[in-house]
Design an enzyme around this catalytic site. Structure first.
Site, PDB file in Angstrom:
ATOM      1  NE  ARG A 272       0.771   1.321   4.420  1.00  0.00           N
ATOM      2  CZ  ARG A 272       2.025   1.674   4.419  1.00  0.00           C
ATOM      3  NH1 ARG A 272       2.617   2.078   3.325  1.00  0.00           N
ATOM      4  NH2 ARG A 272       2.748   1.627   5.533  1.00  0.00           N
TER       5      ARG A 272
ATOM      6  CD  GLU B  33       2.816   7.579   6.866  1.00  0.00           C
ATOM      7  OE1 GLU B  33       2.357   6.458   7.163  1.00  0.00           O
ATOM      8  OE2 GLU B  33       2.696   8.086   5.743  1.00  0.00           O
TER       9      GLU B  33
ATOM     10  N   GLY C 281       8.625   1.330   3.105  1.00  0.00           N
ATOM     11  CA  GLY C 281       7.414   2.053   3.488  1.00  0.00           C
ATOM     12  C   GLY C 281       6.191   1.716   2.657  1.00  0.00           C
TER      13      GLY C 281
ATOM     14  CB  SER D 114       2.766  -2.336   3.526  1.00  0.00           C
ATOM     15  OG  SER D 114       2.462  -1.557   4.602  1.00  0.00           O
ATOM     16  CB  SER D 115       7.516  -5.570   1.447  1.00  0.00           C
ATOM     17  OG  SER D 115       8.472  -5.383   2.467  1.00  0.00           O
TER      18      SER D 115
ATOM     19  CG  ASP E 152       1.037  -1.247   7.054  1.00  0.00           C
ATOM     20  OD1 ASP E 152       0.587  -0.099   6.866  1.00  0.00           O
ATOM     21  OD2 ASP E 152       2.134  -1.471   7.584  1.00  0.00           O
TER      22      ASP E 152
ATOM     23  CG  ASN F 238      13.700  -5.035   8.909  1.00  0.00           C
ATOM     24  OD1 ASN F 238      13.315  -5.125  10.070  1.00  0.00           O
ATOM     25  ND2 ASN F 238      13.363  -5.923   7.993  1.00  0.00           N
ATOM     26  CE  LYS F 239       7.079  -1.997  10.286  1.00  0.00           C
ATOM     27  NZ  LYS F 239       7.062  -2.294   8.867  1.00  0.00           N
TER      28      LYS F 239
HETATM   29  P1  ADP Z   1       8.133  -2.631   4.791  1.00  0.00           P
HETATM   30  O1  ADP Z   1       8.190  -1.166   5.071  1.00  0.00           O
HETATM   31  O2  ADP Z   1       8.271  -2.918   3.335  1.00  0.00           O
HETATM   32  O3  ADP Z   1       6.966  -3.312   5.427  1.00  0.00           O
HETATM   33  P2  ADP Z   1       9.860  -4.001   6.728  1.00  0.00           P
HETATM   34  O4  ADP Z   1      11.246  -3.581   7.014  1.00  0.00           O
HETATM   35  O5  ADP Z   1       8.865  -3.899   7.806  1.00  0.00           O
HETATM   36  O6  ADP Z   1       9.460  -3.213   5.426  1.00  0.00           O
HETATM   37  O7  ADP Z   1       9.872  -5.526   6.239  1.00  0.00           O
HETATM   38  C1  ADP Z   1      10.708  -5.940   5.186  1.00  0.00           C
HETATM   39  C2  ADP Z   1      10.968  -7.431   5.329  1.00  0.00           C
HETATM   40  O8  ADP Z   1       9.851  -8.173   4.780  1.00  0.00           O
HETATM   41  C3  ADP Z   1      12.163  -7.894   4.502  1.00  0.00           C
HETATM   42  O9  ADP Z   1      13.374  -7.724   5.200  1.00  0.00           O
HETATM   43  C4  ADP Z   1      11.833  -9.367   4.313  1.00  0.00           C
HETATM   44  O10 ADP Z   1      12.175 -10.125   5.462  1.00  0.00           O
HETATM   45  C5  ADP Z   1      10.321  -9.357   4.179  1.00  0.00           C
HETATM   46  N1  ADP Z   1       9.979  -9.320   2.742  1.00  0.00           N
HETATM   47  C6  ADP Z   1       9.641  -8.274   1.991  1.00  0.00           C
HETATM   48  N2  ADP Z   1       9.430  -8.640   0.690  1.00  0.00           N
HETATM   49  C7  ADP Z   1       9.640  -9.960   0.637  1.00  0.00           C
HETATM   50  C8  ADP Z   1       9.608 -10.950  -0.400  1.00  0.00           C
HETATM   51  N3  ADP Z   1       9.330 -10.657  -1.664  1.00  0.00           N
HETATM   52  N4  ADP Z   1       9.866 -12.231  -0.065  1.00  0.00           N
HETATM   53  C9  ADP Z   1      10.187 -12.563   1.196  1.00  0.00           C
HETATM   54  N5  ADP Z   1      10.252 -11.686   2.213  1.00  0.00           N
HETATM   55  C10 ADP Z   1       9.985 -10.405   1.943  1.00  0.00           C
HETATM   56  P1  NG1 Z   2       5.448   0.383   7.190  1.00  0.00           P
HETATM   57  O1  NG1 Z   2       5.553   1.532   6.295  1.00  0.00           O
HETATM   58  O2  NG1 Z   2       4.888  -0.823   6.490  1.00  0.00           O
HETATM   59  O3  NG1 Z   2       6.696   0.120   7.915  1.00  0.00           O
HETATM   60  C1  NG1 Z   2       4.437   1.033   9.650  1.00  0.00           C
HETATM   61  C2  NG1 Z   2       3.344   0.325  10.448  1.00  0.00           C
HETATM   62  C3  NG1 Z   2       1.968   0.964  10.224  1.00  0.00           C
HETATM   63  C4  NG1 Z   2       2.031   2.471  10.464  1.00  0.00           C
HETATM   64  C5  NG1 Z   2       3.180   3.080   9.621  1.00  0.00           C
HETATM   65  C6  NG1 Z   2       3.390   4.552   9.883  1.00  0.00           C
HETATM   66  C7  NG1 Z   2       3.521  -2.091  10.825  1.00  0.00           C
HETATM   67  C8  NG1 Z   2       3.286  -3.431  10.266  1.00  0.00           C
HETATM   68  N1  NG1 Z   2       3.239  -1.062  10.032  1.00  0.00           N
HETATM   69  O4  NG1 Z   2       4.272   0.794   8.276  1.00  0.00           O
HETATM   70  O5  NG1 Z   2       1.019   0.374  11.079  1.00  0.00           O
HETATM   71  O6  NG1 Z   2       2.164   2.769  11.817  1.00  0.00           O
HETATM   72  O7  NG1 Z   2       4.426   2.440   9.908  1.00  0.00           O
HETATM   73  O8  NG1 Z   2       2.244   5.279   9.558  1.00  0.00           O
HETATM   74  O9  NG1 Z   2       3.976  -1.963  11.955  1.00  0.00           O
END
Ligand code: ADP
Ligand code: NG1
Length: 460
Positions: free
Chosen positions: A42, A48, A142, A144-145, A189, A232-233
């Site tokens: 998304r 935010e 950012g 939401s993978s 997300d 990576n959060k």
């Molecule tokens: P986002 O902001 O995209 O949600 P996060 O840092 O919270 O980022 O999560 C990213 C993590 O999600 C990656 O380090 C990986 O572990 C997992 N991930 C994302 N895309 C894929 C994918 N295509 N296949 C497997 N794992 C994935």
């Molecule tokens: P992303 O951008 O996917 O890291 C995170 C939080 C959301 C929201 C946003 C900031 C998770 C899974 N996602 O999103 O709930 O707080 O940051 O608006 O924790």
């Protein structure tokens, strides 16, 4: 308004992507997949870091997604593999599911979704399965993978076990279970991943979870640009520090207003208890909180609690040693951002002649507040926002958690071509690393559909 419907199961002709996935699956597991599931990423247009405070947000699903090919098996084991070789194969039996919060490897996100369904239904066992995943969402950017992966895993597990849940139940379950990885996020997300509908952004409200269509202005295009900085959060404490700062601000404001503060965790619940407007809350923040950071000792003394109690009831596992908290700035951001979301929705609904300018102003204010009050931007994001505005966007802001990742810009339709080439030249072509990634880093997007199960047409 949202209904109680489940994610759709669609029979679709096999696309090139599905065919490729099927071929890899078949050579890896020696059988064909019996179904596919996809969950989209998304882009958050505005709102935010306020979902975990209880406030409404305004995202839309994007086309990029996590797609899984799946075959349930008679064995007690889940085998996971990925089309991206940097995500290594992983197998686990059900007695042994452990989610490692210290190393957020990709399979842990899948296990969150799997365990979320198991816990929701109080199941002692689940059917085994072979799964192959393919993702098109830039990770840690950012968009939401991680949640798309958790939601896809939840939908896969549900489907493989022949169970059903509504989209709302799935969104709530997946929001809860993504916290198994350690990040204490809100539900934005997972909600948009399940509740999205093609052609419309959504106002997502919580408690109870609901999604309302928001018609975006016809004269503008939303463009995503990746700063190429990954964050990576779950591997850092930035995100959870903000969550606990908001909790502490809630408690201190509540106590100073004579409320029973122990049960209050969210700035939104505090506003509801006080029964006042968001503007009033901004005045309360000015009256009660000081801009200098609060020490742990000051917080404990004000609340009359021990450090142990603070650690046990407010701090997360990865914020136990944080020693100072900025409460004034975080609360200011949250209450002003919550108001901007409502203003954004109102402008979209009323569509005045100057809608683009009004929406752009709100996006710009949102970015400034994220940067200065919430401190969740970074130099590359600020530079990119600047370039996007100079290239013709009427509004531009970081999207998602921040500290890296993407911006979203609102660009008048007639300026789109100039915008894209100008951002290419000024941001991507000036840096070799970024230039390599530019094809997938800058793209126009429109509201996509939500998660679904896909069955191959003409296959029984
Ligand atoms: P986002 O902001 O995209 O949600 P996060 O840092 O919270 O980022 O999560 C990213 C993590 O999600 C990656 O380090 C990986 O572990 C997992 N991930 C994302 N895309 C894929 C994918 N295509 N296949 C497997 N794992 C994935
Ligand atoms: P992303 O951008 O996917 O890291 C995170 C939080 C959301 C929201 C946003 C900031 C998770 C899974 N996602 O999103 O709930 O707080 O940051 O608006 O924790």
């Amino acid at each position: 308004m949202t209904t109680g419907a489940s994610p759709p199961t669609v029979r679709a002709p096999i696309t090139d992507r599905l065919l490729k996935l099927k071929e890899i699956f078949t050579s890896k597991y020696g059988c064909e997949p019996s179904f596919y599931a996809r969950a989209p990423g998304r882009v958050n247009l505005i709102g935010e870091h306020i979902d975990y405070c209880g406030y409404a947000v305004l995202p839309m699903a994007i086309e990029q997604d996590i797609l899984a090919a799946v075959k349930p098996t008679d064995f007690d084991v889940v085998h996971l593999s990925n089309t991206n070789p940097s995500y290594l194969d992983f197998s686990v039996s059900f007695e042994n599911i452990q989610i490692d919060k210290t190393k957020p490897l990709w399979h842990n996100y899948f296990l969150c979704g799997l365990k979320g369904i198991q816990d929701h239904f109080h199941l002692t066992s689940l059917t085994g399965m072979n799964c192959l995943l393919d993702g098109s969402i830039p990770p840690s950017s950012g968009l939401s993978s991680s949640s798309a992966l958790v939601c896809c895993a939840g939908l896969v597990t549900l489907t493989a076990n022949g169970m059903t849940l509504s989209k709302v139940e799935l969104a709530e379950t997946c929001a809860r279970c993504e916290r198994y990885i350690g990040t204490e996020g809100g539900g934005m997300d997972q909600s948009i991943s399940f509740l999205a509908e093609e052609g419309t952004a959504k106002l997502i409200e919580f408690s109870p979870l609901r999604a309302t269509d928001v018609r975006l202005p016809a004269g503008a295009v939303f463009v995503i640009a990746n700063s190429c900085v990954e964050m990576n959060k779950a591997a850092t404490a930035h995100f959870n520090i903000r969550v606990v700062e908001c909790r502490l601000a809630t408690k201190i404001l509540a106590k100073s207003k004579g409320l029973a503060w122990r049960d209050l965790m969210k700035l939104g619940d505090l506003q509801e208890k006080l029964g006042v407007t968001l503007e009033d809350m901004l005045a309360v923040v000015d009256e009660v909180l000081h801009p200098e950071p609060y020490t742990r000792e000051e917080v404990c003394e004000f609340l009359g609690i021990s450090l142990d109690e603070l650690r046990a009831t407010v701090l997360s596992q990865n914020t136990q040693e944080v020693s100072t908290f900025k409460l004034y700035q975080r609360a200011k951001h949250v209450y002003s951002e919550a108001a901007r979301v409502l203003d954004f929705k109102k402008v979209c609904d009323e569509a005045p002649a100057n809608a683009l300018q009004l929406l752009g102003d709100l996006m710009n204010q949102s970015h400034l507040s994220c940067k200065d009050m919430y401190e969740c931007s970074c130099p590359q994001l600020d530079q990119l926002v600047d370039i996007c505005l100079k290239s013709g966007a009427v509004g531009s802001r970081l999207t998602g958690a921040g500290w890296g990742g993407c911006t979203v810009s609102m660009v008048p339709v007639q300026k789109l071509d100039h915008f894209l080439s100008s951002v290419q030249d000024s941001f991507y072509n000036t840096d070799d690393q970024r230039s390599l990634l530019k094809e997938k880093s800058l793209f126009a997007t429109k509201p996509g559909c939500g998660a679904m199960v896909i069955l191959e047409e003409n296959k029984m």
